[in-house]
Design a protein around this motif. Structure first.
Motif, PDB file in Angstrom:
ATOM      1  N   VAL A  21      -4.726  -4.011   4.342  1.00 38.51           N
ATOM      2  CA  VAL A  21      -6.021  -4.363   3.745  1.00 38.51           C
ATOM      3  C   VAL A  21      -5.770  -5.060   2.413  1.00 38.51           C
ATOM      4  O   VAL A  21      -4.851  -4.693   1.670  1.00 38.51           O
ATOM      5  CB  VAL A  21      -6.886  -3.100   3.541  1.00 38.51           C
ATOM      6  N   ALA A  22      -6.576  -6.060   2.115  1.00 36.43           N
ATOM      7  CA  ALA A  22      -6.444  -6.766   0.837  1.00 36.43           C
ATOM      8  C   ALA A  22      -6.716  -5.810  -0.322  1.00 36.43           C
ATOM      9  O   ALA A  22      -7.561  -4.914  -0.227  1.00 36.43           O
ATOM     10  CB  ALA A  22      -7.408  -7.952   0.783  1.00 36.43           C
ATOM     11  N   PHE A  23      -5.993  -6.019  -1.405  1.00 41.45           N
ATOM     12  CA  PHE A  23      -6.131  -5.132  -2.562  1.00 41.45           C
ATOM     13  C   PHE A  23      -7.437  -5.446  -3.298  1.00 41.45           C
ATOM     14  O   PHE A  23      -7.657  -6.571  -3.739  1.00 41.45           O
ATOM     15  CB  PHE A  23      -4.938  -5.299  -3.503  1.00 41.45           C
ATOM     16  N   HIS A  24      -8.282  -4.441  -3.433  1.00 42.34           N
ATOM     17  CA  HIS A  24      -9.585  -4.586  -4.094  1.00 42.34           C
ATOM     18  C   HIS A  24      -9.484  -3.875  -5.445  1.00 42.34           C
ATOM     19  O   HIS A  24      -9.743  -2.679  -5.557  1.00 42.34           O
ATOM     20  CB  HIS A  24     -10.680  -3.970  -3.220  1.00 42.34           C
ATOM     21  N   GLU A  25      -9.112  -4.626  -6.472  1.00 45.07           N
ATOM     22  CA  GLU A  25      -8.825  -4.022  -7.773  1.00 45.07           C
ATOM     23  C   GLU A  25     -10.045  -3.329  -8.369  1.00 45.07           C
ATOM     24  O   GLU A  25      -9.934  -2.221  -8.905  1.00 45.07           O
ATOM     25  CB  GLU A  25      -8.311  -5.092  -8.735  1.00 45.07           C
ATOM     26  N   ALA A  26     -11.209  -3.952  -8.297  1.00 45.39           N
ATOM     27  CA  ALA A  26     -12.414  -3.368  -8.897  1.00 45.39           C
ATOM     28  C   ALA A  26     -12.781  -2.051  -8.222  1.00 45.39           C
ATOM     29  O   ALA A  26     -13.155  -1.073  -8.891  1.00 45.39           O
ATOM     30  CB  ALA A  26     -13.575  -4.362  -8.808  1.00 45.39           C
ATOM     31  N   ARG A 106      -7.492   2.956   1.376  1.00 48.26           N
ATOM     32  CA  ARG A 106      -6.807   2.000   2.262  1.00 48.26           C
ATOM     33  C   ARG A 106      -6.215   0.851   1.455  1.00 48.26           C
ATOM     34  O   ARG A 106      -5.106   0.387   1.740  1.00 48.26           O
ATOM     35  CB  ARG A 106      -7.792   1.463   3.311  1.00 48.26           C
ATOM     36  N   SER A 107      -6.930   0.422   0.448  1.00 41.45           N
ATOM     37  CA  SER A 107      -6.436  -0.662  -0.409  1.00 41.45           C
ATOM     38  C   SER A 107      -5.178  -0.243  -1.156  1.00 41.45           C
ATOM     39  O   SER A 107      -4.217  -1.014  -1.267  1.00 41.45           O
ATOM     40  CB  SER A 107      -7.535  -1.080  -1.390  1.00 41.45           C
ATOM     41  N   ILE A 108      -5.161   0.988  -1.655  1.00 41.91           N
ATOM     42  CA  ILE A 108      -3.991   1.490  -2.395  1.00 41.91           C
ATOM     43  C   ILE A 108      -2.788   1.606  -1.474  1.00 41.91           C
ATOM     44  O   ILE A 108      -1.679   1.149  -1.792  1.00 41.91           O
ATOM     45  CB  ILE A 108      -4.314   2.843  -3.050  1.00 41.91           C
ATOM     46  N   PHE A 109      -2.960   2.226  -0.309  1.00 38.27           N
ATOM     47  CA  PHE A 109      -1.845   2.400   0.619  1.00 38.27           C
ATOM     48  C   PHE A 109      -1.329   1.052   1.118  1.00 38.27           C
ATOM     49  O   PHE A 109      -0.115   0.875   1.282  1.00 38.27           O
ATOM     50  CB  PHE A 109      -2.262   3.277   1.796  1.00 38.27           C
ATOM     51  N   SER A 110      -2.220   0.106   1.345  1.00 36.11           N
ATOM     52  CA  SER A 110      -1.782  -1.215   1.793  1.00 36.11           C
ATOM     53  C   SER A 110      -0.949  -1.905   0.721  1.00 36.11           C
ATOM     54  O   SER A 110       0.079  -2.539   1.024  1.00 36.11           O
ATOM     55  CB  SER A 110      -2.999  -2.076   2.138  1.00 36.11           C
ATOM     56  N   GLU A 111      -1.368  -1.770  -0.531  1.00 36.88           N
ATOM     57  CA  GLU A 111      -0.611  -2.396  -1.615  1.00 36.88           C
ATOM     58  C   GLU A 111       0.734  -1.703  -1.815  1.00 36.88           C
ATOM     59  O   GLU A 111       1.739  -2.361  -2.085  1.00 36.88           O
ATOM     60  CB  GLU A 111      -1.429  -2.348  -2.910  1.00 36.88           C
ATOM     61  N   LEU A 112       0.772  -0.386  -1.665  1.00 39.95           N
ATOM     62  CA  LEU A 112       2.051   0.331  -1.761  1.00 39.95           C
ATOM     63  C   LEU A 112       3.013  -0.139  -0.667  1.00 39.95           C
ATOM     64  O   LEU A 112       4.216  -0.299  -0.908  1.00 39.95           O
ATOM     65  CB  LEU A 112       1.814   1.840  -1.640  1.00 39.95           C
ATOM     66  N   LEU A 113       2.471  -0.369   0.523  1.00 38.39           N
ATOM     67  CA  LEU A 113       3.314  -0.837   1.622  1.00 38.39           C
ATOM     68  C   LEU A 113       3.817  -2.249   1.358  1.00 38.39           C
ATOM     69  O   LEU A 113       4.988  -2.554   1.608  1.00 38.39           O
ATOM     70  CB  LEU A 113       2.520  -0.779   2.929  1.00 38.39           C
ATOM     71  N   ARG A 114       2.964  -3.120   0.834  1.00 41.52           N
ATOM     72  CA  ARG A 114       3.397  -4.492   0.535  1.00 41.52           C
ATOM     73  C   ARG A 114       4.462  -4.515  -0.550  1.00 41.52           C
ATOM     74  O   ARG A 114       5.358  -5.357  -0.526  1.00 41.52           O
ATOM     75  CB  ARG A 114       2.179  -5.335   0.118  1.00 41.52           C
ATOM     76  N   GLN A 115       4.386  -3.608  -1.499  1.00 43.74           N
ATOM     77  CA  GLN A 115       5.364  -3.548  -2.580  1.00 43.74           C
ATOM     78  C   GLN A 115       6.591  -2.719  -2.214  1.00 43.74           C
ATOM     79  O   GLN A 115       7.440  -2.453  -3.073  1.00 43.74           O
ATOM     80  CB  GLN A 115       4.711  -2.970  -3.835  1.00 43.74           C
ATOM     81  N   GLU A 116       6.668  -2.277  -0.947  1.00 46.59           N
ATOM     82  CA  GLU A 116       7.790  -1.463  -0.448  1.00 46.59           C
ATOM     83  C   GLU A 116       7.945  -0.179  -1.248  1.00 46.59           C
ATOM     84  O   GLU A 116       9.054   0.266  -1.543  1.00 46.59           O
ATOM     85  CB  GLU A 116       9.097  -2.276  -0.481  1.00 46.59           C
ATOM     86  N   ARG A 117       6.821   0.414  -1.584  1.00 46.63           N
ATOM     87  CA  ARG A 117       6.813   1.678  -2.311  1.00 46.63           C
ATOM     88  C   ARG A 117       6.327   2.835  -1.439  1.00 46.63           C
ATOM     89  O   ARG A 117       6.302   3.974  -1.889  1.00 46.63           O
ATOM     90  CB  ARG A 117       5.921   1.560  -3.554  1.00 46.63           C
TER      91      ARG A 117
END
Length: 205
Positions: A21-26, A106-117
């Motif tokens: 999922v795209a990261f939704h910062e707001a 979902r946004s947080i987990f997706s970003e963690l996966l993209r950053q290999e974290r």
């Protein structure tokens, strides 16, 4: 989407609607602020001049004494008087819809996966509640500053991890956005990953 477990290199399939999922910062910011606000007690309180005991009688007559006019010994300018703008009991609770909260997670987990974290392991068990064993196992995985997500918390894991400053463990049902962003890596067991997909709205596989 497929992931490989960090310990056995086995393939794990995860739902794209949960981990791509795209990261939704707001929205993530709103979820973090809401969670932090709900943790505040809001019990700080002071008394105004009406709540302070005493001061019903005028301390001296209005004129003729040579002193400044005074109507109460509980005036805010008197020692022992009330506070001009006192803090009062309040609630900091803020509302965040369930759909918004799940989308933020979902946004947080997706970003963690993209950053290999975000890393997956088959299981995280310890034979004894020893801090040394937990540290050695995490060092073998090459991880520092880790949040460990498990389906059900085992006493050995809880006791072994609680004294480590850069590590923490919690059940996947209790994970929150603040903890996910606090640590450098997130380590989730395979069974916890399936439960996490159900919570985020996907299907386990």
């Amino acid at each position: 989407m497929e992931l490989k477990t960090r310990d056995t290199q086995a393939a794990v399939t995860v739902a794209d609607e949960c981990f791509d999922v795209a990261f939704h910062e707001a929205l993530v910011h709103q979820a973090v602020v809401t969670y932090a606000q709900r943790g505040r007690q809001g019990t700080s309180a002071q008394k105004n001049r009406a709540a302070v005991r005493g001061g019903g009688a005028k301390p001296w007559r209005q004129k003729g004494t040579g002193r400044a006019r005074a109507g109460s010994i509980r005036s805010p300018i008197w020692r022992g008087g009330g506070v001009t703008h006192p803090a009062t009991n309040r609630t900091y609770n803020a509302k965040l819809n369930k759909k918004m909260y799940r989308h933020a997670m979902r946004s947080i987990f997706s970003e963690l996966l993209r950053q290999e974290r975000l890393h997956v392991v088959e299981s995280f068990d310890l034979p004894e509640p020893k801090t040394r064993l937990a540290r050695e196992k995490l060092e073998e995985l090459g991880l520092t500053s880790v949040l460990i997500l498990v389906e059900r918390m085992e006493p050995n894991v809880f006791l072994a991890v609680r004294n480590l400053p850069n590590y923490d463990a919690c059940e996947v049902n209790a994970v929150d956005p603040v903890s996910l962003l606090r640590y450098e890596h997130v380590l989730v067991t395979r069974s916890a990953l399936s439960l996490l997909e159900q919570r985020l709205g996907g299907a386990a596989s």
